[in-house]
Scaffold this motif. Structure first.
Motif, short mmCIF file in Angstrom:
data_model
loop_
_atom_site.label_atom_id
_atom_site.label_comp_id
_atom_site.label_asym_id
_atom_site.label_seq_id
_atom_site.Cartn_x
_atom_site.Cartn_y
_atom_site.Cartn_z
N ALA A 1 0.83 -1.21 0.00
CA ALA A 1 0.00 0.00 0.00
C ALA A 1 0.86 1.26 0.00
CB ALA A 1 -0.92 -0.01 1.22
N GLN A 2 1.96 1.23 0.73
CA GLN A 2 2.85 2.38 0.76
C GLN A 2 3.52 2.59 -0.60
OE1 GLN A 2 5.29 1.23 4.10
NE2 GLN A 2 4.14 2.55 5.52
N VAL A 3 3.90 1.50 -1.25
CA VAL A 3 4.50 1.60 -2.59
C VAL A 3 3.52 2.27 -3.55
CG1 VAL A 3 5.27 0.27 -4.60
CG2 VAL A 3 6.08 -0.33 -2.32
N THR B 1 1.80 7.09 -6.58
CA THR B 1 0.75 8.05 -6.91
C THR B 1 1.20 9.47 -6.60
OG1 THR B 1 -0.98 6.41 -6.51
CG2 THR B 1 -1.65 8.72 -6.46
N LEU B 2 1.79 9.68 -5.44
CA LEU B 2 2.29 11.01 -5.07
C LEU B 2 3.38 11.47 -6.04
CD1 LEU B 2 2.51 10.67 -1.18
CD2 LEU B 2 0.78 11.90 -2.51
N LEU B 3 4.30 10.59 -6.35
CA LEU B 3 5.38 10.93 -7.28
C LEU B 3 4.84 11.22 -8.68
CD1 LEU B 3 7.96 8.38 -5.97
CD2 LEU B 3 8.32 10.86 -6.05
N SER B 4 3.79 10.54 -9.07
CA SER B 4 3.16 10.82 -10.37
C SER B 4 2.59 12.23 -10.40
CB SER B 4 2.02 9.82 -10.65
OG SER B 4 2.52 8.53 -10.79
N GLY B 5 1.99 12.63 -9.29
CA GLY B 5 1.47 13.99 -9.20
C GLY B 5 2.57 15.03 -9.29
N VAL B 6 3.67 14.75 -8.61
CA VAL B 6 4.83 15.65 -8.68
C VAL B 6 5.37 15.71 -10.10
CG1 VAL B 6 7.24 15.90 -7.95
CG2 VAL B 6 5.48 15.42 -6.25
N ALA B 7 5.51 14.54 -10.73
CA ALA B 7 6.06 14.49 -12.09
C ALA B 7 5.18 15.22 -13.09
CB ALA B 7 6.24 13.03 -12.52
N ALA B 8 3.87 15.15 -12.90
CA ALA B 8 2.94 15.77 -13.84
C ALA B 8 3.05 17.29 -13.87
CB ALA B 8 1.51 15.36 -13.51
N SER B 9 3.50 17.88 -12.77
CA SER B 9 3.54 19.34 -12.72
C SER B 9 4.94 19.91 -12.45
CB SER B 9 2.57 19.84 -11.64
OG SER B 9 2.93 19.31 -10.38
N GLU B 10 5.93 19.03 -12.44
CA GLU B 10 7.29 19.47 -12.08
C GLU B 10 7.91 20.32 -13.18
OE1 GLU B 10 9.97 20.58 -9.99
OE2 GLU B 10 8.87 18.98 -8.99
N LYS B 11 8.50 21.45 -12.80
CA LYS B 11 9.16 22.35 -13.73
C LYS B 11 10.67 22.13 -13.78
CE LYS B 11 5.36 24.72 -14.47
NZ LYS B 11 4.38 23.90 -15.10
N LYS B 12 11.26 21.73 -12.66
CA LYS B 12 12.71 21.56 -12.59
C LYS B 12 13.09 20.17 -13.11
CE LYS B 12 16.59 21.93 -9.44
NZ LYS B 12 17.00 21.91 -8.06
N ALA C 1 12.27 7.30 -9.35
CA ALA C 1 11.68 6.67 -8.16
C ALA C 1 10.45 5.84 -8.55
CB ALA C 1 11.32 7.72 -7.13
N ILE C 2 9.64 6.35 -9.47
CA ILE C 2 8.47 5.59 -9.92
C ILE C 2 8.92 4.28 -10.57
CG2 ILE C 2 6.56 5.54 -11.58
CD1 ILE C 2 6.33 8.62 -11.09
N LEU C 3 9.92 4.34 -11.42
CA LEU C 3 10.43 3.11 -12.05
C LEU C 3 10.95 2.11 -11.02
CD1 LEU C 3 12.26 4.55 -15.18
CD2 LEU C 3 10.18 3.14 -15.14
N GLU C 4 11.66 2.61 -10.04
CA GLU C 4 12.17 1.73 -8.99
C GLU C 4 11.01 1.12 -8.18
OE1 GLU C 4 15.33 0.69 -8.26
OE2 GLU C 4 15.92 1.66 -10.12
N LEU C 5 9.99 1.91 -7.89
CA LEU C 5 8.83 1.38 -7.17
C LEU C 5 8.12 0.31 -8.01
CD1 LEU C 5 7.46 4.68 -5.63
CD2 LEU C 5 8.41 2.75 -4.35
N MET C 6 8.09 0.52 -9.32
CA MET C 6 7.48 -0.48 -10.19
C MET C 6 8.22 -1.81 -10.12
SD MET C 6 6.54 1.93 -13.44
CE MET C 6 6.24 0.54 -14.51
N SER C 7 9.52 -1.76 -9.87
CA SER C 7 10.30 -2.99 -9.79
C SER C 7 9.91 -3.88 -8.61
CB SER C 7 11.80 -2.67 -9.73
OG SER C 7 12.17 -2.19 -8.44
N THR C 8 9.17 -3.32 -7.66
CA THR C 8 8.71 -4.11 -6.52
C THR C 8 7.55 -5.03 -6.90
OG1 THR C 8 7.07 -2.49 -5.75
CG2 THR C 8 9.35 -2.26 -4.91
N GLY C 9 6.92 -4.75 -8.03
CA GLY C 9 5.77 -5.55 -8.46
C GLY C 9 4.44 -5.06 -7.91
N HIS C 10 4.46 -3.99 -7.14
CA HIS C 10 3.22 -3.48 -6.53
C HIS C 10 2.61 -2.32 -7.31
CE1 HIS C 10 3.91 -6.06 -3.17
NE2 HIS C 10 5.07 -5.49 -2.91
#
Length: 91
Positions: A38-40, A45-56, A66-75
């Motif tokens: 659940a934490q993964v 989801t939080l990182l996706s929100g950041v990525a969607a609006s990130e300027k830097k 980080a999203i790709l690494e979290l995906m590697s967990t299978g969750h």
């Protein structure tokens, strides 16, 4: 990961300062084995929100990595994250 630590991580990911968000994304990848499924999913989801609006660019890169690494967990699935980012960009 204990709830207190997890909430602290979530706060850093959503911080107004881009350097804090970038460091938080980097910290996420350092602790992949510490998260529950659940934490993964929540972090992705939080990182996706950041990525969607990130300027830097360096913060965006850290969030996407980080999203790709979290995906590697299978969750987290690619289809889920693609949908999350698309939905946030079109809001």
């Amino acid at each position: 990961m204990e709830s207190r630590e997890f909430i602290g991580m979530a706060r850093k990911i959503l911080d107004a300062d881009s350097l804090t968000r970038e460091r938080a994304a980097d910290e996420v990848t350092d602790r992949l084995n510490a998260y529950s499924p659940a934490q993964v999913s929540t972090l992705a989801t939080l990182l996706s929100g950041v990525a969607a609006s990130e300027k830097k660019s360096s913060t965006l890169e850290a969030a996407l990595h980080a999203i790709l690494e979290l995906m590697s967990t299978g969750h987290v699935s690619l289809a889920f994250e693609r949908t999350q980012i698309w939905n946030l960009r079109t809001c």
